[in-house]
Motif scaffolding. Structure first.
Motif, PDB file in Angstrom:
ATOM      1  N   MET A   1      -1.201  64.786  25.401  1.00  0.00           N
ATOM      2  CA  MET A   1      -0.461  63.543  25.233  1.00  0.00           C
ATOM      3  C   MET A   1      -1.417  62.366  25.391  1.00  0.00           C
ATOM      4  O   MET A   1      -2.197  62.323  26.321  1.00  0.00           O
ATOM      5  N   THR A   2      -1.345  61.425  24.475  1.00  0.00           N
ATOM      6  CA  THR A   2      -2.149  60.209  24.529  1.00  0.00           C
ATOM      7  C   THR A   2      -1.214  59.012  24.631  1.00  0.00           C
ATOM      8  O   THR A   2      -0.258  58.909  23.869  1.00  0.00           O
ATOM      9  N   THR A   3      -1.498  58.135  25.563  1.00  0.00           N
ATOM     10  CA  THR A   3      -0.724  56.911  25.717  1.00  0.00           C
ATOM     11  C   THR A   3      -1.619  55.734  25.362  1.00  0.00           C
ATOM     12  O   THR A   3      -2.666  55.530  25.975  1.00  0.00           O
ATOM     13  N   ILE A   4      -1.188  54.996  24.341  1.00  0.00           N
ATOM     14  CA  ILE A   4      -1.953  53.865  23.842  1.00  0.00           C
ATOM     15  C   ILE A   4      -1.125  52.599  24.011  1.00  0.00           C
ATOM     16  O   ILE A   4       0.009  52.535  23.557  1.00  0.00           O
ATOM     17  N   ALA A   5      -1.709  51.608  24.664  1.00  0.00           N
ATOM     18  CA  ALA A   5      -1.057  50.308  24.817  1.00  0.00           C
ATOM     19  C   ALA A   5      -1.599  49.366  23.750  1.00  0.00           C
ATOM     20  O   ALA A   5      -2.650  49.611  23.153  1.00  0.00           O
ATOM     21  N   VAL A   6      -0.865  48.289  23.529  1.00  0.00           N
ATOM     22  CA  VAL A   6      -1.285  47.295  22.537  1.00  0.00           C
ATOM     23  C   VAL A   6      -1.281  45.904  23.145  1.00  0.00           C
ATOM     24  O   VAL A   6      -0.454  45.590  24.008  1.00  0.00           O
ATOM     25  N   THR A   7      -2.224  45.120  22.692  1.00  0.00           N
ATOM     26  CA  THR A   7      -2.224  43.686  22.913  1.00  0.00           C
ATOM     27  C   THR A   7      -2.620  43.069  21.581  1.00  0.00           C
ATOM     28  O   THR A   7      -3.285  43.726  20.774  1.00  0.00           O
ATOM     29  N   GLY A   8      -2.188  41.871  21.327  1.00  0.00           N
ATOM     30  CA  GLY A   8      -2.573  41.282  20.050  1.00  0.00           C
ATOM     31  C   GLY A   8      -1.907  39.956  19.795  1.00  0.00           C
ATOM     32  O   GLY A   8      -1.017  39.521  20.521  1.00  0.00           O
ATOM     33  N   HIS A   9      -2.356  39.357  18.732  1.00  0.00           N
ATOM     34  CA  HIS A   9      -1.880  38.032  18.366  1.00  0.00           C
ATOM     35  C   HIS A   9      -0.458  38.074  17.814  1.00  0.00           C
ATOM     36  O   HIS A   9      -0.106  38.974  17.063  1.00  0.00           O
ATOM     37  N   MET A  10       0.313  37.075  18.192  1.00  0.00           N
ATOM     38  CA  MET A  10       1.677  36.931  17.687  1.00  0.00           C
ATOM     39  C   MET A  10       1.700  36.121  16.395  1.00  0.00           C
ATOM     40  O   MET A  10       2.651  36.205  15.634  1.00  0.00           O
ATOM     41  N   ASP A  11       0.649  35.352  16.154  1.00  0.00           N
ATOM     42  CA  ASP A  11       0.651  34.378  15.072  1.00  0.00           C
ATOM     43  C   ASP A  11      -0.173  34.815  13.854  1.00  0.00           C
ATOM     44  O   ASP A  11      -0.803  33.987  13.203  1.00  0.00           O
ATOM     45  N   ILE A  12      -0.152  36.102  13.534  1.00  0.00           N
ATOM     46  CA  ILE A  12      -0.878  36.529  12.338  1.00  0.00           C
ATOM     47  C   ILE A  12      -0.114  36.049  11.095  1.00  0.00           C
ATOM     48  O   ILE A  12       1.111  35.916  11.112  1.00  0.00           O
ATOM     49  N   THR A  13      -0.863  35.773  10.038  1.00  0.00           N
ATOM     50  CA  THR A  13      -0.246  35.259   8.822  1.00  0.00           C
ATOM     51  C   THR A  13       0.503  36.360   8.084  1.00  0.00           C
ATOM     52  O   THR A  13       0.264  37.549   8.298  1.00  0.00           O
ATOM     53  N   GLU A  14       1.397  35.935   7.211  1.00  0.00           N
ATOM     54  CA  GLU A  14       2.175  36.883   6.417  1.00  0.00           C
ATOM     55  C   GLU A  14       1.274  37.801   5.597  1.00  0.00           C
ATOM     56  O   GLU A  14       1.532  38.995   5.474  1.00  0.00           O
ATOM     57  N   SER A  15       0.187  37.256   5.047  1.00  0.00           N
ATOM     58  CA  SER A  15      -0.728  38.080   4.246  1.00  0.00           C
ATOM     59  C   SER A  15      -1.539  39.048   5.107  1.00  0.00           C
ATOM     60  O   SER A  15      -2.075  40.036   4.602  1.00  0.00           O
ATOM     61  N   THR A  16      -1.612  38.796   6.405  1.00  0.00           N
ATOM     62  CA  THR A  16      -2.340  39.673   7.325  1.00  0.00           C
ATOM     63  C   THR A  16      -1.503  40.882   7.727  1.00  0.00           C
ATOM     64  O   THR A  16      -2.055  41.940   8.047  1.00  0.00           O
ATOM     65  N   VAL A  17      -0.185  40.749   7.709  1.00  0.00           N
ATOM     66  CA  VAL A  17       0.697  41.834   8.164  1.00  0.00           C
ATOM     67  C   VAL A  17       0.378  43.172   7.500  1.00  0.00           C
ATOM     68  O   VAL A  17       0.152  44.168   8.198  1.00  0.00           O
ATOM     69  N   PRO A  18       0.325  43.274   6.158  1.00  0.00           N
ATOM     70  CA  PRO A  18       0.040  44.585   5.570  1.00  0.00           C
ATOM     71  C   PRO A  18      -1.353  45.115   5.904  1.00  0.00           C
ATOM     72  O   PRO A  18      -1.549  46.331   6.008  1.00  0.00           O
TER      73      PRO A  18
ATOM     74  N   PRO B   1      -8.739  43.594  10.528  1.00  0.00           N
ATOM     75  CA  PRO B   1      -9.242  43.952   9.199  1.00  0.00           C
ATOM     76  C   PRO B   1      -9.863  42.763   8.469  1.00  0.00           C
ATOM     77  O   PRO B   1      -9.506  41.605   8.712  1.00  0.00           O
ATOM     78  N   THR B   2     -10.762  43.059   7.574  1.00  0.00           N
ATOM     79  CA  THR B   2     -11.351  42.032   6.719  1.00  0.00           C
ATOM     80  C   THR B   2     -10.229  41.281   6.003  1.00  0.00           C
ATOM     81  O   THR B   2      -9.316  41.895   5.465  1.00  0.00           O
ATOM     82  N   GLY B   3     -10.284  39.971   6.066  1.00  0.00           N
ATOM     83  CA  GLY B   3      -9.261  39.142   5.426  1.00  0.00           C
ATOM     84  C   GLY B   3      -8.124  38.752   6.352  1.00  0.00           C
ATOM     85  O   GLY B   3      -7.271  37.944   5.987  1.00  0.00           O
ATOM     86  N   ALA B   4      -8.095  39.304   7.566  1.00  0.00           N
ATOM     87  CA  ALA B   4      -7.024  38.972   8.524  1.00  0.00           C
ATOM     88  C   ALA B   4      -7.186  37.528   8.985  1.00  0.00           C
ATOM     89  O   ALA B   4      -8.300  37.036   9.169  1.00  0.00           O
ATOM     90  N   GLU B   5      -6.053  36.869   9.190  1.00  0.00           N
ATOM     91  CA  GLU B   5      -6.056  35.477   9.627  1.00  0.00           C
ATOM     92  C   GLU B   5      -4.893  35.220  10.582  1.00  0.00           C
ATOM     93  O   GLU B   5      -3.861  35.891  10.511  1.00  0.00           O
ATOM     94  N   ARG B   6      -5.092  34.227  11.419  1.00  0.00           N
ATOM     95  CA  ARG B   6      -4.021  33.749  12.284  1.00  0.00           C
ATOM     96  C   ARG B   6      -3.441  32.498  11.678  1.00  0.00           C
ATOM     97  O   ARG B   6      -4.123  31.732  11.012  1.00  0.00           O
ATOM     98  N   GLY B   7      -2.141  32.278  11.950  1.00  0.00           N
ATOM     99  CA  GLY B   7      -1.474  31.069  11.473  1.00  0.00           C
ATOM    100  C   GLY B   7      -1.804  29.885  12.345  1.00  0.00           C
ATOM    101  O   GLY B   7      -2.461  29.994  13.378  1.00  0.00           O
ATOM    102  N   ALA B   8      -1.292  28.754  11.940  1.00  0.00           N
ATOM    103  CA  ALA B   8      -1.557  27.508  12.686  1.00  0.00           C
ATOM    104  C   ALA B   8      -0.672  27.413  13.908  1.00  0.00           C
ATOM    105  O   ALA B   8       0.351  27.988  14.021  1.00  0.00           O
TER     106      ALA B   8
END
Length: 160
Positions: A1-18, A153-160
């Motif tokens: 069993m592997t337990t992985i936690a996440v942290t990350g930005h809430m403000d990623i752009t719509e184009s970054t989601v995929p 990923p390459t091309g990922a961006e955060r929103g304003a």
């Protein structure tokens, strides 16, 4: 069993989601269904994308709520359906804070790390703008000796 936690930005752009969705799927593919648990605070953005990828991979979820009022005070109407659906299939742990504030978020991040074998950080590599942000959680994980997988990923961006 592997337990992985996440942290990350809430403000990623719509184009970054995929881009992030695909990177998370790729990262989680190495884990057998039923052998993976994802731990998340289920905030909008990166946390929710991670939770969706864990469920898609056949894993289980643990949701750490920073406070008793978190859902009512912090979950916005556009995020509420995904939050409710994912929290409804997760083991939910609520931190002992009445209101969502910096202390509650820091405690929730500490609980995430305590439960994890590794951390996934959907992170642009920049320093935190306030105490308890993504960069701080990454630093805490590294200090605790937890492996950290940075997803940006390459091309990922955060929103304003």
């Amino acid at each position: 069993m592997t337990t992985i936690a996440v942290t990350g930005h809430m403000d990623i752009t719509e184009s970054t989601v995929p881009l992030v969705e695909e990177a998370l799927r790729t990262l989680l593919r190495e884990h057998q269904a039923g052998e993976l648990t994802g731990v998340t605070c289920l905030a909008r953005g990166s946390d929710t994308l991670f939770a969706e990828a864990v469920v898609e991979a056949g894993g289980g979820l643990v949701v750490i709520l920073p406070s008793r009022d978190y859902q009512q005070a912090k979950v916005k109407p556009d995020h509420a359906p995904a939050f409710k659906r994912l929290a409804g299939i997760a083991d939910v742990v609520t931190m002992p804070y009445d209101t969502a504030n910096r202390d509650a978020y820091e405690a929730a991040n500490g609980e995430l790390l305590k439960r994890a074998d590794r951390l996934v950080a959907v992170w642009d590599g920049m320093p935190s703008t306030g105490k308890g942000g993504t960069a701080d959680t990454v630093e805490q994980a590294r200090q605790a000796g937890l492996p950290v997988d940075v997803v940006w990923p390459t091309g990922a961006e955060r929103g304003a």
